[in-house]
Design an enzyme around this catalytic site. Structure first.
Site, PDB file in Angstrom:
ATOM      1  CE1 TYR A   1      45.895  35.301  35.254  1.00  0.00           C
ATOM      2  CE2 TYR A   1      44.410  36.919  36.246  1.00  0.00           C
ATOM      3  CZ  TYR A   1      44.761  36.106  35.180  1.00  0.00           C
ATOM      4  OH  TYR A   1      43.987  36.104  34.047  1.00  0.00           O
ATOM      5  CG  ASP A   2      47.205  36.794  44.981  1.00  0.00           C
ATOM      6  OD1 ASP A   2      47.559  37.752  44.276  1.00  0.00           O
ATOM      7  OD2 ASP A   2      46.449  36.918  45.962  1.00  0.00           O
TER       8      ASP A   2
ATOM      9  CG  PHE B   1      41.794  36.932  45.049  1.00  0.00           C
ATOM     10  CD1 PHE B   1      42.351  37.749  46.025  1.00  0.00           C
ATOM     11  CD2 PHE B   1      41.289  37.530  43.901  1.00  0.00           C
ATOM     12  CE1 PHE B   1      42.399  39.128  45.852  1.00  0.00           C
ATOM     13  CE2 PHE B   1      41.328  38.905  43.719  1.00  0.00           C
ATOM     14  CZ  PHE B   1      41.891  39.702  44.708  1.00  0.00           C
TER      15      PHE B   1
ATOM     16  CG  ASN C   1      39.130  36.443  48.497  1.00  0.00           C
ATOM     17  OD1 ASN C   1      39.582  35.958  49.526  1.00  0.00           O
ATOM     18  ND2 ASN C   1      38.547  35.726  47.559  1.00  0.00           N
TER      19      ASN C   1
ATOM     20  CG  ASP D   1      38.353  46.809  36.215  1.00  0.00           C
ATOM     21  OD1 ASP D   1      37.588  45.902  36.565  1.00  0.00           O
ATOM     22  OD2 ASP D   1      38.931  46.809  35.108  1.00  0.00           O
TER      23      ASP D   1
ATOM     24  CG  ASN E   1      28.669  41.151  43.920  1.00  0.00           C
ATOM     25  OD1 ASN E   1      27.999  41.500  44.879  1.00  0.00           O
ATOM     26  ND2 ASN E   1      28.304  41.381  42.662  1.00  0.00           N
TER      27      ASN E   1
ATOM     28  CG  HIS F   1      47.622  45.334  42.545  1.00  0.00           C
ATOM     29  ND1 HIS F   1      48.379  44.335  43.114  1.00  0.00           N
ATOM     30  CD2 HIS F   1      46.399  44.803  42.361  1.00  0.00           C
ATOM     31  CE1 HIS F   1      47.646  43.251  43.239  1.00  0.00           C
ATOM     32  NE2 HIS F   1      46.431  43.507  42.791  1.00  0.00           N
ATOM     33  NE  ARG F   2      41.929  44.867  45.087  1.00  0.00           N
ATOM     34  CZ  ARG F   2      42.541  43.728  44.807  1.00  0.00           C
ATOM     35  NH1 ARG F   2      43.245  43.098  45.716  1.00  0.00           N
ATOM     36  NH2 ARG F   2      42.450  43.202  43.603  1.00  0.00           N
TER      37      ARG F   2
END
Ligand code: IMP
Length: 190
Positions: A150-151, A148, A11, A68, A8, A176-177
């Site tokens: 902890y950036d 968004f 970002n 996750d 959901n 990471h993503r």
């Protein structure tokens, strides 16, 4: 190919949409009418990703991937880790989470940390996982307005700007993503 990205978080959807080839059409949870909170009760990042992807396949019938992510801080023995979203409480407030982390590390010289993303993919009744890690350190104060979570307090290794100061295209290359999504794309292209 249509595939559900079980999130959901707009970002994240934006980040991943920019990375996947155009022939892969991503459907959001809203697109498939999934309004409930998908259970995330595993004690591990990998377990939560698998739980979410399996849930969509089981209750909605779609091939699906779910991610996750956790921020693992070395001096805190890997915390907040799987509890990153709720580190400062159930409101999942990003500013409160960062304030808590900065306060926990206020007397600590070792600022080493890493983001870890696990993507679980349920495709044609098989389950695959992809893992991406981005190493860096926690700054002493928040810097930057982008991104968004902890950036604003995460400085990736080799950079002088936080994730929140880097353009999204730059963050995607090293994050990471981004790394986990690249593995996902390689898998989908096979
Ligand atoms: P999630 O489980 O993937 O939703 O992420 C857990 C927590 O990590 C949330 O508090 C997010 O804000 C944070 N998070 C996830 N990805 C990132 C990122 O790329 N940058 C900063 N924080 C992130």
């Amino acid at each position: 190919m249509k595939i559900v990205f079980a999130t959901n978080n707009l970002n994240k959807l934006k980040e991943v949409q920019a990375l996947v080839p155009s022939e892969i059409e991503l459907l959001s949870l809203a697109d498939i009418g999934c309004k409930e909170d998908i259970p995330e009760t595993s004690p591990t990042i990998e377990g939560n990703a698998k739980q979410k992807a399996n849930y969509i396949k089981q209750y909605y019938g779609y091939d699906c991937f779910a991610d996750d992510t956790g921020l693992e801080v070395q001096a805190l023995k890997g915390a907040p880790g799987v509890y990153s979203a709720r580190y400062a409480g159930e409101s999942k407030d990003a500013n409160a989470n960062m304030d808590k982390l900065l306060s926990e590390l206020s007397d600590t010289e070792n600022r080493e940390a890493q983001f870890k993303t696990v993507i679980a993919l349920v495709l044609n009744d098989t389950l695959e996982t992809c893992t991406g890690i981005c190493k860096g350190e926690i700054t002493k104060e928040k810097k930057g307005k982008g991104g968004f979570g902890y950036d604003p307090i995460f400085l990736p290794d080799g950079y002088t700007k936080t994730f929140a100061e880097l353009p999204l295209s730059e963050k995607n290359k090293i994050s990471h993503r981004g790394k986990a999504v690249q593995q996902l794309i390689d898998f989908l292209n096979r």
